[in-house]
Design an enzyme around this catalytic site. Structure first.
Site, PDB file in Angstrom:
ATOM      1  N   PHE A 166      14.935  46.856  65.281  1.00 43.11           N
ATOM      2  CA  PHE A 166      14.163  48.133  65.497  1.00 43.11           C
ATOM      3  C   PHE A 166      14.440  48.886  66.880  1.00 43.11           C
ATOM      4  CE2 PHE A 166       9.769  50.130  64.373  1.00 43.11           C
ATOM      5  CZ  PHE A 166       9.762  50.739  65.553  1.00 43.11           C
TER       6      PHE A 166
ATOM      7  N   GLU B 132      15.533  40.873  54.541  1.00 43.02           N
ATOM      8  CA  GLU B 132      15.818  41.723  55.504  1.00 43.02           C
ATOM      9  C   GLU B 132      15.084  42.851  55.969  1.00 43.02           C
ATOM     10  OE1 GLU B 132      18.020  40.207  57.276  1.00 43.02           O
ATOM     11  OE2 GLU B 132      19.403  38.886  56.075  1.00 43.02           O
TER      12      GLU B 132
END
Ligand code: GFB
Length: 431
Positions: free
Chosen positions: A393, A47
């Site tokens: 992100f 991850e």
């Protein structure tokens, strides 16, 4: 006094033994029992950084709720898992990127205003006291319920199972009965017990596995498995707002945007109070006179090829937006290879196109994670933001912009992919 005076008071699951010393294998008993309790956690190794930040949020809300529920009987502390060895952190010229403390990226005082947190190195010092190792009382390896999809039964599950050799791969039982696992690369951290727990449900359901009368430290491996109790609620946003970055990263980002993007917090209405608890709801942020695009490439080009554009197509989407917004500068946050960045820059040569390139000292100090945060801060203060579909992100930038108070239409925008445009999610802030 938290010790059990006689065996009758001891919890059932500890078994009945002479006296009240409960130090059999399943029920380790600390002699120096205090009311301080520690929750540790780790995440599935592949991850990425920004999903891990979301796991922190879920866990911090869980730990904060524990303190409230136990009415101060126990002081729950969240041990921050050191950062390191992330798949996307590829820079090789800055030494090994492991055992990085949270203070490199985040402002610990801000985190502590939401929940008591402690760095791993502080935990080791505090917890081991006179002994040579820090033995975590109990580790749960959380596992998905593989049968859930076959049976169609999606009920909550919290069930101890025998650990398979595969689940225990990183844990080695020693002759003393302890488990070594090189937790985050620390050879002086071990576990007294390791259990496998098939889990399906939200974070709060983990509480029944804690047994705080017996264990003072419990770790959950694969903490990405439990779901949010309160995604998108005020509680979620309070925890999220507490995730202020290390002030040095704001300074670097602000210096860059002042110099190259004509940005200025007070003029752009992107100022926030020093203390996140003093923030107030607003929607008047203007942002610096530039558009920021988060252009996710690399593994997205393989794993999510349909939802990312070609460079040519990205350039044409951006040109249309720039004209509409009447802006001259574009900031590009990207993990693209240089050739892709250069191609995009030349296709957009009618605009001032820029990206942030860290100095050697910034890279050495703040690593790939810090550089990524600098990109995120710069994007969070742009007049207009356009991100990549389903990139965490991008999500973290959108959250920062919600906190700063941008009109939502200047934030929740995504580049269309090679296939048709996917529907966008917009998780608006609640105060
Ligand atoms: O943060 P992250 O989980 O976001 O992973 P996704 C992307 C990583 O790539 C970041 C780098 O943490 C950075 O190290 N990176 C990506 C960037 N974009 C930029 C950028 O604009 N600037 C800088 N400096 N660095 C998920 C992954 O990525 O994508 C999963 O977490 C999986 O493991 C999935 O790979 C496909 O959500 O974008």
């Amino acid at each position: 006094d938290l010790t059990y005076k006689n065996v009758a008071q001891a919890p059932e699951y500890c078994g009945k033994k002479n006296g009240y010393a409960l130090d059999d294998k399943n029920c380790f008993w600390h002699t120096e029992f205090t009311s301080k309790r520690y929750i540790l956690y780790d995440v599935n190794p592949p991850e990425g950084f920004n999903l891990r930040r979301d796991v922190y949020l879920r866990t911090s809300i869980f730990v904060r709720n524990l303190s409230e529920k136990s009415k101060k009987r126990y002081q729950w502390h969240l041990v921050l898992p050191p950062w390191g060895n992330l798949y996307h952190w590829r820079s090789t010229d800055i030494g090994p990127q492991k055992q990085i403390p949270w203070s490199t990226f985040f402002d610990l005082e801000s985190l502590k205003k939401y929940v008591p947190v402690i760095e791993m190195h502080e935990f080791i010092k505090e917890y081991s006291q006179n002994s040579k190792t820090s033995a975590i009382d109990r580790v749960y390896i959380l596992q998905n319920d593989e049968k859930m999809f076959e049976t169609g039964n999606f009920d909550d599950k919290n069930q101890l199972v025998n650990c398979t050799p595969d689940a225990l791969r990183k844990y080695q039982a020693s002759s003393s009965g302890n488990y070594g696992a090189k937790f985050w690369g620390y050879s002086n951290v071990t576990a007294n017990e390791v259990k496998c727990l098939v889990y399906h449900g939200t974070m709060s359901g983990l509480e029944e596995n804690l047994y705080p009368d017996i264990y003072s430290s419990v770790m959950f491996d694969h903490m990405e498995i439990p779901l949010h109790d309160s995604y998108g609620t005020k509680e979620f946003w309070a925890a999220r707002r507490s995730m202020r970055y290390n002030s040095a990263l704001y300074e670097i980002a602000n210096d860059f945007s002042q110099k190259y993007l004509k940005s200025n917090d007070s003029r752009d209405k992107t100022e926030l109070p020093m203390d996140w608890t003093k923030e107030k709801s607003k929607r008047n942020a203007l942002g610096g006179p530039y558009l920021c695009v988060h252009l996710r490439r690399r593994d997205f080009l393989i794993g999510r090829a349909g939802s990312v554009p070609t460079i040519k197509n990205a350039a044409s989407q951006l040109s249309i937006k720039m004209e509409e917004l009447n802006l001259q500068s574009i900031f590009i946050a990207t993990d693209a290879e240089n050739n892709e960045y250069n191609e995009l820059k030349s296709l957009l040569n009618m605009y001032a196109v820029t990206r942030y390139t860290p100095s050697d000292s910034v890279k050495k100090l703040y690593k790939d994670g810090g550089v990524a945060i600098i990109d995120q801060i710069i994007c969070s203060k742009a007049r207009y933001f356009i991100g990549t579909h389903e990139s965490t992100f991008t999500f973290r930038i959108q959250e920062d912009r919600e906190i700063m108070g941008f009109p939502s239409k200047m934030t929740f925008n995504e580049l269309c992919g090679i296939e048709k445009c996917k529907s966008r999610s917009s998780w608006k802030i609640l105060w």
